[in-house]
Design an enzyme around this catalytic site. Structure first.
Site, short mmCIF file in Angstrom:
data_model
loop_
_atom_site.label_atom_id
_atom_site.label_comp_id
_atom_site.label_asym_id
_atom_site.label_seq_id
_atom_site.Cartn_x
_atom_site.Cartn_y
_atom_site.Cartn_z
N HIS A 196 -25.22 -26.27 26.48
CA HIS A 196 -25.27 -27.21 27.61
C HIS A 196 -25.50 -26.40 28.87
CE1 HIS A 196 -23.78 -31.03 25.96
NE2 HIS A 196 -23.10 -30.27 25.12
N TYR A 221 -18.22 -33.36 31.83
CA TYR A 221 -18.69 -33.53 30.46
C TYR A 221 -18.97 -32.18 29.81
CZ TYR A 221 -21.76 -34.66 26.57
OH TYR A 221 -22.32 -34.72 25.32
N GLN A 245 -16.77 -30.64 26.63
CA GLN A 245 -17.52 -30.83 25.40
C GLN A 245 -16.88 -30.12 24.21
OE1 GLN A 245 -20.17 -32.86 24.92
NE2 GLN A 245 -20.06 -32.38 22.77
#
Length: 138
Positions: free
Chosen positions: A51, A113, A117
């Site tokens: 990410h 987020y 995660q």
């Protein structure tokens, strides 16, 4: 302001990003981003995907940046870890494609987020430990 949330995976979503590979991949991605003037605002390397929350200069398109990042990083990873060539063959470390979304006013949500995660994935793994029996077994 050109900010993006990007997610991309190793070929066949192999769980390869750990231990020394994780540190080397992180350093390679940081180095390549600095070459292009891309700022990594937030990032997290999971065992099977990455990410990134990045700010990309407007003169660079997201597709050209991702082509550069995945292409150069694969070459650099294989140069550093020659034994991976046998697992991945043909110098294809990353899977085709990537997920990208623009980040506007929901910047804080995206950051949270990305940070949470790993906790979420661990929680899901704990929930899915149960082995299912074959319903057709006599």
């Amino acid at each position: 302001m050109c900010k993006y949330h990007i997610v991309f995976t190793p070929k066949y979503r192999r769980k390869i990003i750990y231990n020394q590979y994780k540190i080397d991949i992180r350093d390679i991605i940081k180095q390549l981003c600095s070459y292009k003037g891309v700022e990594i605002i937030e990032g997290h390397l999971m065992p099977d995907h990455i990410h990134m929350f990045v700010s990309i200069p407007p003169k660079i398109s997201i597709s050209s940046f991702m082509g550069y990042l995945k292409g150069k990083s694969a070459l650099m990873i294989f140069d550093k870890h020659a034994n991976l060539k046998y697992k991945f063959g043909n110098r294809h470390f990353w899977a085709e494609g990537y997920y990208v979304s623009t980040v506007g006013l929901n910047e804080a949500t995206i950051r949270k987020y990305i940070q949470d995660q790993e906790k979420h994935d661990i929680a899901l793994d704990k929930l899915s430990v149960k082995e299912f029996e074959d319903p057709f077994k006599g």
